[in-house]
Design a protein around this motif. Structure first.
Motif, short mmCIF file in Angstrom:
data_model
loop_
_atom_site.label_atom_id
_atom_site.label_comp_id
_atom_site.label_asym_id
_atom_site.label_seq_id
_atom_site.Cartn_x
_atom_site.Cartn_y
_atom_site.Cartn_z
N GLU A 20 81.86 -11.09 16.96
CA GLU A 20 80.69 -10.44 17.55
C GLU A 20 79.47 -10.48 16.62
N LEU A 21 79.69 -10.58 15.31
CA LEU A 21 78.58 -10.61 14.36
C LEU A 21 77.91 -11.98 14.27
N MET A 22 78.53 -13.00 14.85
CA MET A 22 77.98 -14.35 14.78
C MET A 22 76.87 -14.52 15.81
N GLU A 23 75.81 -15.22 15.41
CA GLU A 23 74.72 -15.53 16.33
C GLU A 23 75.19 -16.61 17.31
N ALA A 24 75.25 -16.26 18.59
CA ALA A 24 75.77 -17.19 19.59
C ALA A 24 74.92 -18.45 19.70
N GLU A 25 73.62 -18.35 19.39
CA GLU A 25 72.74 -19.52 19.51
C GLU A 25 73.11 -20.62 18.52
N ASN A 26 73.81 -20.25 17.44
CA ASN A 26 74.19 -21.25 16.45
C ASN A 26 75.41 -22.06 16.86
N VAL A 27 76.10 -21.63 17.91
CA VAL A 27 77.26 -22.38 18.40
C VAL A 27 76.75 -23.41 19.39
N GLU A 28 76.64 -24.66 18.96
CA GLU A 28 76.08 -25.73 19.79
C GLU A 28 77.18 -26.61 20.36
N LYS A 29 77.11 -26.82 21.66
CA LYS A 29 78.04 -27.72 22.33
C LYS A 29 77.31 -28.79 23.13
N ILE A 30 76.04 -28.54 23.43
CA ILE A 30 75.23 -29.49 24.20
C ILE A 30 74.02 -29.88 23.35
N PHE A 31 73.70 -31.19 23.36
CA PHE A 31 72.66 -31.72 22.49
C PHE A 31 71.74 -32.66 23.28
N GLN A 32 70.48 -32.64 22.93
CA GLN A 32 69.55 -33.61 23.48
C GLN A 32 69.57 -34.86 22.62
N ILE A 33 69.75 -36.01 23.25
CA ILE A 33 69.78 -37.28 22.54
C ILE A 33 68.43 -37.97 22.61
N ASP A 34 67.85 -38.02 23.78
CA ASP A 34 66.52 -38.58 24.02
C ASP A 34 65.91 -37.78 25.15
N GLU A 35 64.71 -38.15 25.56
CA GLU A 35 64.07 -37.40 26.64
C GLU A 35 64.91 -37.44 27.91
N HIS A 36 65.66 -38.51 28.13
CA HIS A 36 66.37 -38.73 29.38
C HIS A 36 67.89 -38.72 29.23
N ILE A 37 68.40 -38.35 28.05
CA ILE A 37 69.84 -38.39 27.78
C ILE A 37 70.26 -37.12 27.05
N GLY A 38 71.41 -36.56 27.46
CA GLY A 38 72.01 -35.44 26.77
C GLY A 38 73.48 -35.70 26.52
N ALA A 39 74.12 -34.83 25.73
CA ALA A 39 75.54 -35.00 25.41
C ALA A 39 76.19 -33.64 25.25
N ALA A 40 77.49 -33.58 25.56
CA ALA A 40 78.31 -32.39 25.37
C ALA A 40 79.58 -32.80 24.65
N SER A 41 80.07 -31.97 23.73
CA SER A 41 81.19 -32.35 22.88
C SER A 41 82.35 -31.38 23.03
N ALA A 42 83.55 -31.85 22.59
CA ALA A 42 84.73 -31.01 22.47
C ALA A 42 85.56 -31.55 21.33
N GLY A 43 86.00 -30.65 20.44
CA GLY A 43 86.76 -31.06 19.27
C GLY A 43 86.14 -30.49 18.01
N HIS A 44 86.29 -31.21 16.89
CA HIS A 44 85.76 -30.75 15.62
C HIS A 44 84.23 -30.76 15.64
N VAL A 45 83.64 -29.62 15.34
CA VAL A 45 82.19 -29.48 15.41
C VAL A 45 81.49 -30.42 14.42
N THR A 46 82.01 -30.53 13.21
CA THR A 46 81.37 -31.38 12.20
C THR A 46 81.42 -32.85 12.60
N ASP A 47 82.53 -33.28 13.20
CA ASP A 47 82.61 -34.66 13.69
C ASP A 47 81.62 -34.88 14.82
N ALA A 48 81.47 -33.89 15.68
CA ALA A 48 80.51 -34.00 16.79
C ALA A 48 79.09 -34.16 16.26
N ARG A 49 78.76 -33.39 15.22
CA ARG A 49 77.41 -33.46 14.65
C ARG A 49 77.11 -34.86 14.11
#
Length: 236
Positions: A59-88
């Motif tokens: 509960e003390l963690m800022e939820a905004e820092n948990v990223e699962k969806i990312f913008q790649i370009d103006e017209h492309i996005g991505a969503a990940s599952a698995g190790h967060v560091t590998d996703a980054r």
């Protein structure tokens, strides 16, 4: 004892096939993906919807820092599952490829092209000693030549195009829901509700606040993240 030592060699080395043609480290990477919270991608008639369940462990963690969806370009996005560091790391590769293409050719990169280049990089980590496969899968969605497209990558470096797909925890159940309820002409607002409901059936503790959603529509070809209030309105 000899058989056990041979088994350990197949188990530990990424460059050695087992007698039945398997790469155990790649299979272990897939298991790492299954342990991550679910992400989904849905191709709508007028765009692409990417959704992800964000589980905040404290509960003390800022939820905004948990990223699962990312913008790649103006017209492309991505969503990940698995190790967060590998996703980054993979997201950085996707963004770099998109930027290089714009700088080199003065045009946006194709969705399939950027996925293919990402998977070429992922595949390298399945045939070199001293490395391990990426323990993450990525759903990439975008608009290409006015058409919405959704791709899913695998730790082996392969990729497939889908109308609706899921990765991560309970992905098989979510796909079954899509198979039963998905329609080709579904608009993006209904696709958001479909994505949420499919994930909700396999995760009782999900709420609109913990479900991250991004949309890329064919009209403006612009990546847009929805607020929790917008998600709640569409779901209700």
């Amino acid at each position: 004892m000899i058989q056990d030592s041979q088994q350990q060699a197949y188990d530990r080395a990424i460059t050695i096939f087992s007698p039945d043609g398997r790469l155990y480290q790649v299979e272990y990477a897939r298991e790492a993906v299954k342990r991550g919270t679910a992400s989904v991608g849905v191709r709508a008639s007028d765009g692409v919807v990417l959704g992800a369940y964000k589980r905040v462990p404290n509960e003390l963690m800022e939820a905004e820092n948990v990223e699962k969806i990312f913008q790649i370009d103006e017209h492309i996005g991505a969503a990940s599952a698995g190790h967060v560091t590998d996703a980054r790391k993979l997201i950085d590769i996707l963004r770099r490829e998109a930027q290089v293409n714009r700088a080199s050719y003065q045009e946006p990169i194709g969705t399939e092209t950027v996925v293919r280049r990402l998977c070429d990089e992922m595949q390298k980590y399945t045939q070199q000693g001293g490395v391990r496969p990426f323990g993450v899968s990525v759903i990439v969605g975008g608009i290409e030549n006015g058409e919405p497209r959704v791709f899913e990558t695998d730790p082996s470096g392969s990729f497939y195009e889908w109308r609706a797909t899921a990765i991560g925890e309970n992905s098989a159940e979510i796909r079954e829901n899509f198979e039963a309820n998905y329609e080709e002409d579904i608009p993006t607002d209904e696709a958001v509700a479909l994505a949420y409901e499919a994930v909700e059936e396999s995760n009782d503790d999900i709420t609109p606040e913990s479900f991250e959603v991004a949309v890329v529509e064919t009209d403006d070809e612009c990546f847009t993240e929805l607020s929790a209030d917008e998600v709640r309105e569409l779901v209700e």
